[in-house]
Design an enzyme around this catalytic site. Structure first.
Site, PDB file in Angstrom:
ATOM      1  N   GLN A 123      -4.982  -0.450  -4.788  1.00  0.00           N
ATOM      2  CA  GLN A 123      -5.658  -1.613  -5.478  1.00  0.00           C
ATOM      3  C   GLN A 123      -6.511  -1.178  -6.706  1.00  0.00           C
ATOM      4  O   GLN A 123      -6.451  -1.549  -7.708  1.00  0.00           O
ATOM      5  CB  GLN A 123      -6.742  -2.229  -4.406  1.00  0.00           C
ATOM      6  CG  GLN A 123      -7.124  -3.355  -5.074  1.00  0.00           C
ATOM      7  CD  GLN A 123      -7.748  -4.245  -4.175  1.00  0.00           C
ATOM      8  OE1 GLN A 123      -7.496  -4.353  -3.164  1.00  0.00           O
ATOM      9  NE2 GLN A 123      -9.131  -5.109  -4.606  1.00  0.00           N
ATOM     10  N   CYS A 126      -3.005  -2.748   6.321  1.00  0.00           N
ATOM     11  CA  CYS A 126      -3.198  -1.311   6.618  1.00  0.00           C
ATOM     12  C   CYS A 126      -4.418  -1.213   7.521  1.00  0.00           C
ATOM     13  O   CYS A 126      -4.716  -0.324   8.209  1.00  0.00           O
ATOM     14  CB  CYS A 126      -2.812  -0.298   5.691  1.00  0.00           C
ATOM     15  SG  CYS A 126      -4.076  -0.345   4.341  1.00  0.00           S
ATOM     16  N   CYS A 184       0.904  -1.210   0.210  1.00  0.00           N
ATOM     17  CA  CYS A 184      -0.177  -0.032  -0.132  1.00  0.00           C
ATOM     18  C   CYS A 184       0.915   1.091  -0.056  1.00  0.00           C
ATOM     19  O   CYS A 184       1.679   1.401   0.863  1.00  0.00           O
ATOM     20  CB  CYS A 184      -0.925   0.026   1.249  1.00  0.00           C
ATOM     21  SG  CYS A 184      -1.520   1.325   1.677  1.00  0.00           S
ATOM     22  N   GLU A 185       0.722   2.034  -0.896  1.00  0.00           N
ATOM     23  CA  GLU A 185       1.463   3.289  -1.053  1.00  0.00           C
ATOM     24  C   GLU A 185       1.134   4.492   0.144  1.00  0.00           C
ATOM     25  O   GLU A 185       2.151   5.405   0.258  1.00  0.00           O
ATOM     26  CB  GLU A 185       1.309   3.793  -2.111  1.00  0.00           C
ATOM     27  CG  GLU A 185       0.069   4.746  -2.598  1.00  0.00           C
ATOM     28  CD  GLU A 185      -0.243   5.417  -3.797  1.00  0.00           C
ATOM     29  OE1 GLU A 185      -0.876   6.169  -3.998  1.00  0.00           O
ATOM     30  OE2 GLU A 185       0.476   4.664  -4.884  1.00  0.00           O
ATOM     31  N   HIS A 186       0.075   4.341   0.890  1.00  0.00           N
ATOM     32  CA  HIS A 186      -0.013   5.149   1.998  1.00  0.00           C
ATOM     33  C   HIS A 186       0.657   4.642   3.229  1.00  0.00           C
ATOM     34  O   HIS A 186       0.914   5.709   3.936  1.00  0.00           O
ATOM     35  CB  HIS A 186      -1.597   5.057   2.350  1.00  0.00           C
ATOM     36  CG  HIS A 186      -2.226   5.594   1.052  1.00  0.00           C
ATOM     37  ND1 HIS A 186      -3.586   4.781   0.553  1.00  0.00           N
ATOM     38  CD2 HIS A 186      -2.078   6.716   0.212  1.00  0.00           C
ATOM     39  CE1 HIS A 186      -3.893   5.686  -0.512  1.00  0.00           C
ATOM     40  NE2 HIS A 186      -3.279   6.287  -0.807  1.00  0.00           N
ATOM     41  N   HIS A 187       0.747   3.468   3.596  1.00  0.00           N
ATOM     42  CA  HIS A 187       1.248   2.971   4.979  1.00  0.00           C
ATOM     43  C   HIS A 187       2.650   1.905   4.606  1.00  0.00           C
ATOM     44  O   HIS A 187       3.196   1.647   5.557  1.00  0.00           O
ATOM     45  CB  HIS A 187       0.326   2.132   5.692  1.00  0.00           C
ATOM     46  CG  HIS A 187      -0.966   3.062   5.890  1.00  0.00           C
ATOM     47  ND1 HIS A 187      -2.084   2.949   5.395  1.00  0.00           N
ATOM     48  CD2 HIS A 187      -1.076   4.223   6.884  1.00  0.00           C
ATOM     49  CE1 HIS A 187      -2.776   3.998   5.668  1.00  0.00           C
ATOM     50  NE2 HIS A 187      -2.166   4.769   6.714  1.00  0.00           N
ATOM     51  N   HIS A 219      -6.312  -6.036   3.131  1.00  0.00           N
ATOM     52  CA  HIS A 219      -5.319  -4.939   3.262  1.00  0.00           C
ATOM     53  C   HIS A 219      -4.760  -4.919   4.800  1.00  0.00           C
ATOM     54  O   HIS A 219      -5.497  -4.463   5.475  1.00  0.00           O
ATOM     55  CB  HIS A 219      -5.836  -3.477   2.896  1.00  0.00           C
ATOM     56  CG  HIS A 219      -6.009  -3.393   1.479  1.00  0.00           C
ATOM     57  ND1 HIS A 219      -5.293  -2.570   0.662  1.00  0.00           N
ATOM     58  CD2 HIS A 219      -6.700  -4.002   0.507  1.00  0.00           C
ATOM     59  CE1 HIS A 219      -5.738  -2.707  -0.526  1.00  0.00           C
ATOM     60  NE2 HIS A 219      -6.554  -3.630  -0.548  1.00  0.00           N
TER      61      HIS A 219
END
Length: 185
Positions: free
Chosen positions: A116, A146, A75-78, A144
């Site tokens: 995703q 995250c 995940c590019e956020h976490h 996920h």
């Protein structure tokens, strides 16, 4: 000599309050850097490289499906993993892709920092570019971490995304046949 990434992992470990010289952590920056490079190796691949000339002339116009392709991505956020499966279908128009290449396309895009929704679209667009079929359908189902390990901490939620191109978008019967064949109604 340490790579920049190894140095950064070492600093990260120290920042959380650990002793990077502790026996169990001495080689962790090196291992973590190696793992992170592998998990993001898709940035160093191209569609042409992955296809490796495995596009073939074919008379078939019937739906081709490869389902349950295992995938994992970050995940590019976490920077936490999401893990799931991908189902790919297409309607050939004179050309087909070597079977393993579909899984390799999924892998190439999954091995990047992702969301995703984008991953699903990139896979569909790559199949479209590779063989210009009459339609492409991609469904990705993933858990996920995250969302499981932090935040709302929901262990059993699954995110489903789809990208439908060509006849899969225009014809509900074609889309329904694909969804039925992959076990999704």
């Amino acid at each position: 000599m340490h790579s920049v990434m190894e140095t950064l992992f070492s600093q990260l470990i120290q920042e959380i309050g650990e002793d990077v010289s502790r026996e169990g952590l001495v080689d962790t920056p090196k291992r973590a850097a190696s793992a992170f490079r592998f998990l993001n190796s898709g940035y160093h691949q191209s569609l042409d490289h992955v296809l490796n000339n495995a596009v073939f002339e074919a008379d078939s116009e019937d739906m081709v499906i490869v389902k349950d392709i295992e995938l994992y991505s970050l995940c590019e956020h976490h920077l936490l993993p999401f893990i799931g499966k991908c189902h790919v279908g297409y309607l050939p128009q004179g050309k087909v892709i070597g079977l393993s290449k579909i899984a390799r396309i999924v892998e190439m895009y999954a091995r990047r920092l992702q969301i995703q929704e984008r991953l699903t679209k990139q896979i569909a667009d790559a199949i479209q570019t590779a063989v210009n079929p009459r339609g492409v359908a991609v469904v990705v189902e993933a858990k996920h971490l995250c969302m499981m390990m932090r935040g709302v901490e929901k262990q059993n939620s699954v995110m489903t995304t789809s990208s439908m191109l060509g006849l899969f978008r225009k014809q509900s019967s074609t889309r329904a046949e694909f969804l039925d064949l992959i076990g999704r109604k």
